[in-house]
Design a protein around this motif. Structure first.
Motif, PDB file in Angstrom:
ATOM      1  N   ASN A  44       0.811  -1.217   0.000  1.00  0.00           N
ATOM      2  CA  ASN A  44       0.000   0.000   0.000  1.00  0.00           C
ATOM      3  C   ASN A  44       0.840   1.261   0.000  1.00  0.00           C
ATOM      4  OD1 ASN A  44      -2.646  -0.883  -0.218  1.00  0.00           O
ATOM      5  ND2 ASN A  44      -2.838  -1.277   1.985  1.00  0.00           N
ATOM      6  N   LYS A  45       2.045   1.158   0.532  1.00  0.00           N
ATOM      7  CA  LYS A  45       2.923   2.326   0.643  1.00  0.00           C
ATOM      8  C   LYS A  45       3.691   2.604  -0.645  1.00  0.00           C
ATOM      9  CE  LYS A  45       3.617   1.339   5.567  1.00  0.00           C
ATOM     10  NZ  LYS A  45       4.610   0.969   6.617  1.00  0.00           N
ATOM     11  N   LEU A  46       3.615   1.687  -1.615  1.00  0.00           N
ATOM     12  CA  LEU A  46       4.381   1.816  -2.853  1.00  0.00           C
ATOM     13  C   LEU A  46       3.561   2.497  -3.940  1.00  0.00           C
ATOM     14  CD1 LEU A  46       5.991  -1.758  -3.041  1.00  0.00           C
ATOM     15  CD2 LEU A  46       7.066   0.340  -2.204  1.00  0.00           C
ATOM     16  N   SER A  47       4.207   3.384  -4.681  1.00  0.00           N
ATOM     17  CA  SER A  47       3.566   3.966  -5.853  1.00  0.00           C
ATOM     18  C   SER A  47       3.549   2.921  -6.970  1.00  0.00           C
ATOM     19  CB  SER A  47       4.341   5.206  -6.314  1.00  0.00           C
ATOM     20  OG  SER A  47       5.647   4.834  -6.743  1.00  0.00           O
ATOM     21  N   ASP A  48       2.790   3.193  -8.019  1.00  0.00           N
ATOM     22  CA  ASP A  48       2.730   2.254  -9.130  1.00  0.00           C
ATOM     23  C   ASP A  48       4.110   2.073  -9.776  1.00  0.00           C
ATOM     24  OD1 ASP A  48       0.057   1.919  -8.715  1.00  0.00           O
ATOM     25  OD2 ASP A  48      -0.564   3.346 -10.262  1.00  0.00           O
ATOM     26  N   GLU A  49       4.883   3.165  -9.856  1.00  0.00           N
ATOM     27  CA  GLU A  49       6.227   3.080 -10.444  1.00  0.00           C
ATOM     28  C   GLU A  49       7.148   2.244  -9.568  1.00  0.00           C
ATOM     29  OE1 GLU A  49       4.506   5.826 -10.015  1.00  0.00           O
ATOM     30  OE2 GLU A  49       3.965   6.226 -12.123  1.00  0.00           O
ATOM     31  N   ALA A  50       7.067   2.432  -8.251  1.00  0.00           N
ATOM     32  CA  ALA A  50       7.906   1.658  -7.342  1.00  0.00           C
ATOM     33  C   ALA A  50       7.505   0.182  -7.361  1.00  0.00           C
ATOM     34  CB  ALA A  50       7.808   2.213  -5.922  1.00  0.00           C
ATOM     35  N   LEU A  51       6.213  -0.077  -7.492  1.00  0.00           N
ATOM     36  CA  LEU A  51       5.739  -1.464  -7.521  1.00  0.00           C
ATOM     37  C   LEU A  51       6.259  -2.194  -8.763  1.00  0.00           C
ATOM     38  CD1 LEU A  51       4.021  -3.635  -6.196  1.00  0.00           C
ATOM     39  CD2 LEU A  51       2.034  -2.753  -7.430  1.00  0.00           C
ATOM     40  N   MET A  52       6.406  -1.474  -9.880  1.00  0.00           N
ATOM     41  CA  MET A  52       6.954  -2.086 -11.084  1.00  0.00           C
ATOM     42  C   MET A  52       8.356  -2.651 -10.825  1.00  0.00           C
ATOM     43  SD  MET A  52       5.785   0.559 -14.100  1.00  0.00           S
ATOM     44  CE  MET A  52       7.024  -0.125 -15.200  1.00  0.00           C
ATOM     45  N   TYR A  53       9.126  -1.965  -9.971  1.00  0.00           N
ATOM     46  CA  TYR A  53      10.461  -2.463  -9.622  1.00  0.00           C
ATOM     47  C   TYR A  53      10.372  -3.647  -8.676  1.00  0.00           C
ATOM     48  CZ  TYR A  53      14.884  -2.763  -7.121  1.00  0.00           C
ATOM     49  OH  TYR A  53      16.026  -3.229  -6.518  1.00  0.00           O
ATOM     50  N   TRP A  54       9.490  -3.553  -7.684  1.00  0.00           N
ATOM     51  CA  TRP A  54       9.406  -4.597  -6.664  1.00  0.00           C
ATOM     52  C   TRP A  54       8.895  -5.916  -7.227  1.00  0.00           C
ATOM     53  CZ3 TRP A  54      10.901  -5.010  -1.599  1.00  0.00           C
ATOM     54  CH2 TRP A  54      11.434  -3.871  -1.019  1.00  0.00           C
ATOM     55  N   VAL A  55       7.956  -5.864  -8.160  1.00  0.00           N
ATOM     56  CA  VAL A  55       7.388  -7.122  -8.665  1.00  0.00           C
ATOM     57  C   VAL A  55       8.403  -7.966  -9.415  1.00  0.00           C
ATOM     58  CG1 VAL A  55       5.015  -6.271  -8.788  1.00  0.00           C
ATOM     59  CG2 VAL A  55       6.529  -5.969 -10.760  1.00  0.00           C
ATOM     60  N   LYS A  56       9.456  -7.335  -9.944  1.00  0.00           N
ATOM     61  CA  LYS A  56      10.475  -8.088 -10.674  1.00  0.00           C
ATOM     62  C   LYS A  56      11.238  -9.038  -9.755  1.00  0.00           C
ATOM     63  CE  LYS A  56      11.355  -4.404 -14.067  1.00  0.00           C
ATOM     64  NZ  LYS A  56      12.383  -3.480 -14.602  1.00  0.00           N
ATOM     65  N   ASN A  57      11.468  -8.602  -8.538  1.00  0.00           N
ATOM     66  CA  ASN A  57      12.329  -9.359  -7.621  1.00  0.00           C
ATOM     67  C   ASN A  57      11.579 -10.020  -6.475  1.00  0.00           C
ATOM     68  OD1 ASN A  57      14.754  -8.335  -8.990  1.00  0.00           O
ATOM     69  ND2 ASN A  57      14.221  -6.380  -8.065  1.00  0.00           N
ATOM     70  N   THR A  58      10.267  -9.918  -6.472  1.00  0.00           N
ATOM     71  CA  THR A  58       9.454 -10.499  -5.406  1.00  0.00           C
ATOM     72  C   THR A  58       8.675 -11.686  -5.952  1.00  0.00           C
ATOM     73  OG1 THR A  58       9.221  -8.316  -4.393  1.00  0.00           O
ATOM     74  CG2 THR A  58       7.706 -10.027  -3.661  1.00  0.00           C
ATOM     75  N   ASN A  59       8.762 -12.812  -5.257  1.00  0.00           N
ATOM     76  CA  ASN A  59       8.085 -14.025  -5.717  1.00  0.00           C
ATOM     77  C   ASN A  59       6.869 -14.397  -4.878  1.00  0.00           C
ATOM     78  OD1 ASN A  59       9.845 -14.412  -7.848  1.00  0.00           O
ATOM     79  ND2 ASN A  59      11.279 -15.588  -6.614  1.00  0.00           N
TER      80      ASN A  59
END
Length: 375
Positions: free
Chosen positions: A81-96
């Motif tokens: 919830n604390k992540l912006s859409d742009e930040a989430l694009m980075y996190w989803v790459k490395n989160t399983n």
């Protein structure tokens, strides 16, 4: 579990005191047998499995351990919830693993994965999965799922077995690879044929090929291409995902189309040196064009050397049959009707040498092409 005797039918929260403890009731939903092997095979196919669940982080990690996967990087709903859409694009790459997520967060994760350049398949069977199923490139549900999930999905599995997905992915990649073979062949042949016909027409006092001969040429060369759908596919084309690349197709068309034209012009030159009459010229180019187009399919169909990759039986048989039929046409009663005539042996030997050289050269150019142009 605990109990307490009451003299009344009603029960309040205050009555949850001084109760007699009986024990614990644990609900256990174990992973399906063999799921670890299935996930491993998906990863070998270049598919990255990710878990998105509304369950707690502890439950999610427990499942990961049960199926034998290494401990992944995890993101929970409150952090998401604390992540912006742009930040989430980075996190989803490395989160399983995404745990403790809400239905709208599942959709956000899917959209972020797509924006990050991934093709996303989402598997879900509950009401909370409907929006994510709709947002995914391919929504997958199961027959036992709730109706809203099945309606939102693109594919409904009749059994809860992920091995069906593996089989589907492999079949899809085989279809995609064979489709590309047809595109490569058709694009390069049409480009080369147009270049050859337009160029030689500027110098000859007669038509290099009659309209009926052109139509027959197209008909005969289509037969091997129609069997490409049943052709074998090399492992390197199915073990990783690929996308349609128009730029790659354009480069392939130019390189192999021009190569085809080079040998067409070589054929024109040698036929003129042999003082071929119009009928002989048309017959000679027809034979070279059809046979070379049929045989070059065996070259283009694989990235490997032609002797290292075995074609499908229908493709091979059809190609050989078309070569035989083409060689026979000038000796049949149809020859006069179509404007052909039998060629002297010297013509046939020259044309055979041109076709053989073309196939060998195309195989060599293919090797150089794939070394410098990546797909």
């Amino acid at each position: 579990m605990a109990y307490r005797d009451l003299e009344r039918d009603s029960f309040t929260k205050d009555d949850e005191k001084n109760m007699t403890f009986l024990g614990y009731l644990a609900l256990f939903d174990p992973p399906k047998a063999g799921i670890a092997d299935t996930l491993k095979e998906l990863q070998e196919l270049g598919i990255i499995p990710k878990m998105i669940t509304g369950d707690s982080k502890v439950v999610a990690m427990s499942i990961i351990k049960q199926i034998g996967l290494p401990e992944p990087k995890i993101l929970i709903g409150s952090e998401l919830n604390k992540l912006s859409d742009e930040a989430l694009m980075y996190w989803v790459k490395n989160t399983n693993v995404f745990a403790e997520v809400e239905p709208n967060q599942k959709e956000r994760i899917v959209i972020a994965l797509k924006k990050a350049g991934n093709v996303v398949g989402y598997l879900g069977d509950g009401i909370n999965d409907a929006s994510a199923l709709h947002a995914a490139d391919v929504g997958i549900s199961v027959e036992s799922a709730v109706d809203v999930a099945k309606e939102a999905a693109d594919i409904v599995l009749m059994e809860k077995d992920l091995n069906v997905l593996i089989a589907g992915v492999k079949a899809g990649r085989i279809t995609f690879a064979n489709t590309l073979k047809y595109i490569f062949m058709a694009a390069s042949a049409n480009f080369g044929g147009m270049f050859s016909m337009a160029g030689i027409s500027l110098f000859l006092p007669f038509l290099p090929m009659l309209p009926t001969q052109i139509l027959l040429n197209n008909l005969l060369t289509d037969f091997p291409e129609m069997t490409i759908a049943t052709d074998r596919v090399d492992k390197e084309l199915t073990d990783r995902p690929h996308r349609m690349d128009i730029n790659f197709i354009r480069k392939f068309m130019i390189v192999f189309g021009l190569l085809s034209s080079v040998f067409d012009y070589l054929t024109f030159g040698l036929l003129l040196l042999l003082h071929a009459q119009p009928k002989q010229f048309r017959t000679g180019w027809f034979l070279e064009s059809v046979i070379s187009s049929a045989l070059v399919v065996l070259v283009i169909r694989t990235r490997q050397p032609i002797n290292k990759s075995k074609p499908g039986k229908y493709l091979l048989r059809t190609t050989l049959a078309i070569v035989a039929v083409t060689l026979t046409i000038p000796f049949t009663p149809l020859a006069e009707l179509l404007g052909f005539q039998p060629l002297p042996l010297s013509f046939v030997l020259v044309l055979g040498a041109i076709v053989a050289t073309y196939v060998v050269t195309a195989d060599f150019v293919k090797k150089i092409f794939y070394q410098h142009v990546k797909f």
